[in-house]
Design a protein around this motif. Structure first.
Motif, PDB file in Angstrom:
ATOM      1  N   GLU A 333       0.841  -1.204   0.000  1.00  0.00           N
ATOM      2  CA  GLU A 333       0.000   0.000   0.000  1.00  0.00           C
ATOM      3  C   GLU A 333       0.877   1.255   0.000  1.00  0.00           C
ATOM      4  N   THR A 334       2.059   1.153   0.592  1.00  0.00           N
ATOM      5  CA  THR A 334       2.996   2.282   0.546  1.00  0.00           C
ATOM      6  C   THR A 334       3.525   2.475  -0.879  1.00  0.00           C
ATOM      7  N   ALA A 335       3.838   1.375  -1.553  1.00  0.00           N
ATOM      8  CA  ALA A 335       4.336   1.490  -2.939  1.00  0.00           C
ATOM      9  C   ALA A 335       3.303   2.197  -3.812  1.00  0.00           C
ATOM     10  N   MET A 336       2.036   1.820  -3.631  1.00  0.00           N
ATOM     11  CA  MET A 336       0.968   2.433  -4.435  1.00  0.00           C
ATOM     12  C   MET A 336       0.828   3.922  -4.073  1.00  0.00           C
ATOM     13  N   TYR A 337       0.880   4.218  -2.793  1.00  0.00           N
ATOM     14  CA  TYR A 337       0.755   5.609  -2.333  1.00  0.00           C
ATOM     15  C   TYR A 337       1.915   6.452  -2.869  1.00  0.00           C
ATOM     16  N   VAL A 338       3.124   5.926  -2.700  1.00  0.00           N
ATOM     17  CA  VAL A 338       4.314   6.700  -3.089  1.00  0.00           C
ATOM     18  C   VAL A 338       4.357   6.892  -4.608  1.00  0.00           C
ATOM     19  N   ALA A 339       4.056   5.830  -5.356  1.00  0.00           N
ATOM     20  CA  ALA A 339       4.084   5.949  -6.820  1.00  0.00           C
ATOM     21  C   ALA A 339       3.025   6.954  -7.286  1.00  0.00           C
ATOM     22  N   HIS A 340       1.874   6.947  -6.640  1.00  0.00           N
ATOM     23  CA  HIS A 340       0.794   7.883  -6.959  1.00  0.00           C
ATOM     24  C   HIS A 340       1.267   9.331  -6.715  1.00  0.00           C
ATOM     25  N   LYS A 365       0.953  -1.542  -8.574  1.00  0.00           N
ATOM     26  CA  LYS A 365      -0.408  -2.049  -8.321  1.00  0.00           C
ATOM     27  C   LYS A 365      -0.453  -3.552  -8.018  1.00  0.00           C
ATOM     28  N   ILE A 366       0.363  -4.321  -8.754  1.00  0.00           N
ATOM     29  CA  ILE A 366       0.277  -5.779  -8.582  1.00  0.00           C
ATOM     30  C   ILE A 366       0.672  -6.215  -7.170  1.00  0.00           C
ATOM     31  N   THR A 367       1.508  -5.404  -6.503  1.00  0.00           N
ATOM     32  CA  THR A 367       1.964  -5.835  -5.164  1.00  0.00           C
ATOM     33  C   THR A 367       0.805  -5.870  -4.158  1.00  0.00           C
ATOM     34  N   GLU A 368      -0.280  -5.153  -4.482  1.00  0.00           N
ATOM     35  CA  GLU A 368      -1.469  -5.201  -3.603  1.00  0.00           C
ATOM     36  C   GLU A 368      -2.377  -6.382  -3.946  1.00  0.00           C
ATOM     37  N   ILE A 369      -2.008  -7.108  -5.018  1.00  0.00           N
ATOM     38  CA  ILE A 369      -2.897  -8.180  -5.499  1.00  0.00           C
ATOM     39  C   ILE A 369      -2.275  -9.573  -5.359  1.00  0.00           C
ATOM     40  N   TYR A 370      -1.069  -9.764  -5.956  1.00  0.00           N
ATOM     41  CA  TYR A 370      -0.609 -11.166  -5.989  1.00  0.00           C
ATOM     42  C   TYR A 370      -0.006 -11.612  -4.655  1.00  0.00           C
ATOM     43  N   GLU A 371       0.099 -12.932  -4.562  1.00  0.00           N
ATOM     44  CA  GLU A 371       0.556 -13.605  -3.331  1.00  0.00           C
ATOM     45  C   GLU A 371      -0.294 -13.197  -2.115  1.00  0.00           C
ATOM     46  N   GLY A 372      -1.575 -12.977  -2.393  1.00  0.00           N
ATOM     47  CA  GLY A 372      -2.530 -12.595  -1.358  1.00  0.00           C
ATOM     48  C   GLY A 372      -2.818 -11.107  -1.430  1.00  0.00           C
ATOM     49  N   THR A 373      -4.076 -10.769  -1.731  1.00  0.00           N
ATOM     50  CA  THR A 373      -4.473  -9.357  -1.843  1.00  0.00           C
ATOM     51  C   THR A 373      -4.330  -8.660  -0.477  1.00  0.00           C
ATOM     52  N   SER A 374      -4.447  -7.345  -0.501  1.00  0.00           N
ATOM     53  CA  SER A 374      -4.411  -6.604   0.787  1.00  0.00           C
ATOM     54  C   SER A 374      -5.531  -7.085   1.709  1.00  0.00           C
ATOM     55  N   GLU A 375      -6.682  -7.437   1.099  1.00  0.00           N
ATOM     56  CA  GLU A 375      -7.809  -7.910   1.911  1.00  0.00           C
ATOM     57  C   GLU A 375      -7.444  -9.233   2.597  1.00  0.00           C
ATOM     58  N   ILE A 376      -6.772 -10.122   1.860  1.00  0.00           N
ATOM     59  CA  ILE A 376      -6.352 -11.408   2.457  1.00  0.00           C
ATOM     60  C   ILE A 376      -5.305 -11.171   3.546  1.00  0.00           C
ATOM     61  N   GLN A 377      -4.395 -10.222   3.333  1.00  0.00           N
ATOM     62  CA  GLN A 377      -3.401  -9.956   4.400  1.00  0.00           C
ATOM     63  C   GLN A 377      -4.118  -9.471   5.666  1.00  0.00           C
ATOM     64  N   ARG A 378      -5.132  -8.616   5.480  1.00  0.00           N
ATOM     65  CA  ARG A 378      -5.889  -8.121   6.656  1.00  0.00           C
ATOM     66  C   ARG A 378      -6.617  -9.267   7.349  1.00  0.00           C
ATOM     67  N   LEU A 379      -7.114 -10.204   6.530  1.00  0.00           N
ATOM     68  CA  LEU A 379      -7.790 -11.386   7.085  1.00  0.00           C
ATOM     69  C   LEU A 379      -6.808 -12.215   7.914  1.00  0.00           C
ATOM     70  N   VAL A 380      -5.620 -12.465   7.363  1.00  0.00           N
ATOM     71  CA  VAL A 380      -4.610 -13.269   8.069  1.00  0.00           C
ATOM     72  C   VAL A 380      -4.218 -12.575   9.376  1.00  0.00           C
ATOM     73  N   ILE A 381      -3.939 -11.276   9.295  1.00  0.00           N
ATOM     74  CA  ILE A 381      -3.479 -10.529  10.473  1.00  0.00           C
ATOM     75  C   ILE A 381      -4.579 -10.510  11.548  1.00  0.00           C
ATOM     76  N   SER A 382      -5.811 -10.205  11.130  1.00  0.00           N
ATOM     77  CA  SER A 382      -6.877 -10.065  12.127  1.00  0.00           C
ATOM     78  C   SER A 382      -7.211 -11.415  12.760  1.00  0.00           C
ATOM     79  N   ARG A 383      -7.216 -12.485  11.943  1.00  0.00           N
ATOM     80  CA  ARG A 383      -7.503 -13.815  12.510  1.00  0.00           C
ATOM     81  C   ARG A 383      -6.440 -14.182  13.550  1.00  0.00           C
ATOM     82  N   LEU A 384      -5.176 -13.909  13.223  1.00  0.00           N
ATOM     83  CA  LEU A 384      -4.102 -14.258  14.168  1.00  0.00           C
ATOM     84  C   LEU A 384      -4.206 -13.419  15.432  1.00  0.00           C
TER      85      LEU A 384
END
Ligand code: CAA
Length: 389
Positions: A333-340, A365-384
């Protein structure tokens, strides 16, 4: 002023980082825009990266690797990604998604046969989990592997495989027992020349255009039983364990992209004049620079910390899913923010292909999607964090 980052890097870490920086600036920087434009795969430079030992940094020397730690891997990958994220993703997949899983779960024979050519830079590896209708919900794959004597017969369609059109070897996940859902998934090591493994359409992409991504079609593809990675039914756990390593790689890729975009913006803010002064004098630009820099350093801390956690997990067999997901979430999300912001600071020139800033924007943009979207990372973090897993 402190010279960031303050990290106790060893002489070997610095040497590897400097070698990667030198290679990226001399060999990749001059061709990055051209390969992005054409979408061709940069075979020559990828091969040289392998010869320099960048494709198996954490792989022990006995299997053709550099025998270094995860921090060394991250430092080298960051330098490559600062110059070109396409070269970076090939390096990340070879190191993390491919070598890491075989090292952790493979037999001695599998390590020698399947890691050595990749880690020594003679061949390219890939990882194939996603299917057209099963992305984030990876446990619902339809691809089947049916035992037939000394073989498994693989049938199904996989998608979004990085290096799919050209990889020599693949880690592939298939259902061996669909009724058991995730616990019915198994992993296989597949030679790219196996009959019945068909390379599907190459994806036309917004960014990381010089990396090659495709579908894979398995039609009656017979894979010897000795190529099963881990036990039958252990595949989902292997896929997830490997993705933790992959996410540290993508966090690093995002960090590299952000650093490149930031540096371009910082320089431009000092040179470009408007209303009689350099635009960096305007608070509207200066505050952007402050936020970009701060977020990048926070990404770096999370990413290096995830690398250290990965090294610790190698010693104690633990997991570092939380550290990996937080690093990937925040860095992407930082890469997307900074590039923007970098495009915005450059104005019209940020939108032009004459400068690399628009490439950083597309690549981020792809870094927010592949190997688990940002939504999936939030899911993993919140579940843990909530103790739900
Ligand atoms: N390490 C070890 N084990 C893990 C694990 C991990 N990181 N994550 C989960 N597991 C284990 C769990 O402990 C559980 O085991 P038990 O049943 O024995 O307790 C089992 O796996 C199932 O876990 P969940 O119940 O959490 O599984 P889920 O179905 O709810 O899915 C998910 C979890 C986090 C959503 C997961 O499906 C996921 O990460 N999805 C995203 C997939 C993804 O990142 N795809 C990208 C593919 S690669 C790519 O992008 C292409 C490329 O080439 C770059």
């Amino acid at each position: 002023m402190t010279d960031l980052p303050i990290y106790p890097l060893s002489r070997e870490h610095k040497m590897l980082r400097d070698a990667a920086r030198d290679f990226a600036e001399k060999e990749i920087a001059p061709i990055a825009a051209q390969f992005d434009e054409s979408g061709e795969f940069p075979y020559k430079t990828i091969k040289k990266m392998g010869e320099l030992g960048f494709m198996g940094i954490e792989v022990p020397e006995e299997y053709g690797g550099a025998g270094m730690d995860a921090l060394a891997y991250v430092l080298a990958l960051e330098e490559i990604c600062k110059v070109d994220a396409s070269h970076g993703v090939v390096m990340s997949v070879n190191n993390s998604l491919y070598c890491h899983g075989i090292l952790k779960f493979g037999s001695e024979e599998q390590k020698r046969k399947f890691i050595t050519p990749i880690a020594s830079g003679q061949a390219i590896g890939a990882y194939s989990l996603t299917e057209p209708q099963s992305g984030s919900d990876a446990g619902t794959m339809r691809g089947r592997a049916v035992r037939d004597g000394d073989f498994y017969v693989l049938d199904g369609r996989k998608s979004w495989v990085t290096s799919g059109p050209l990889a020599d070897y693949f880690v592939v996940f298939m259902m061996t027992d669909p009724e058991k859902k995730q616990k019915g998934v198994s992993a296989f090591l597949v030679d790219g020349k196996t009959p019945g493994l068909i390379r599907g359409k190459k994806e036309p992409k917004l960014g990381i255009r010089a990396s090659a991504t495709s579908e894979l079609i398995f039609e009656n593809c017979r894979v010897p039983v000795e190529n099963r990675l881990g036990a039958e039914g252990e595949g989902f756990k292997i896929a997830m364990t490997v993705l933790d390593a992959g996410r540290v790689g993508i966090a690093t890729q995002a960090l590299g992209i952000a650093e490149a975009a930031y540096e371009a913006a910082r320089q431009y803010a000092g040179q470009r004049e408007a209303f009689g002064q350099a635009i960096g004098h305007f608070q509207g630009t200066g505050f952007k620079i402050a936020d970009m820099k701060t977020r990048i350093e926070a990404s770096r801390l999370l990413t290096y910390n995830a690398a250290l956690a990965k090294d610790q997990a190698k010693q104690n067999g633990g997991r570092y899913s939380l550290e990996a997901s937080m690093a990937k979430l925040f860095s992407s999300e930082t890469a997307m923010y900074v590039a923007h912001q970098a495009v915005q600071i450059h104005g019209g020139m940020g939108y032009s292909k004459e400068l690399p800033v628009e490439r950083y924007f597309r690549d981020a943009k792809i870094t927010e999607i592949y190997e688990g979207t940002s939504e999936i990372q939030r899911l993993v973090i919140s579940r843990l964090e909530l103790g739900l897993r």
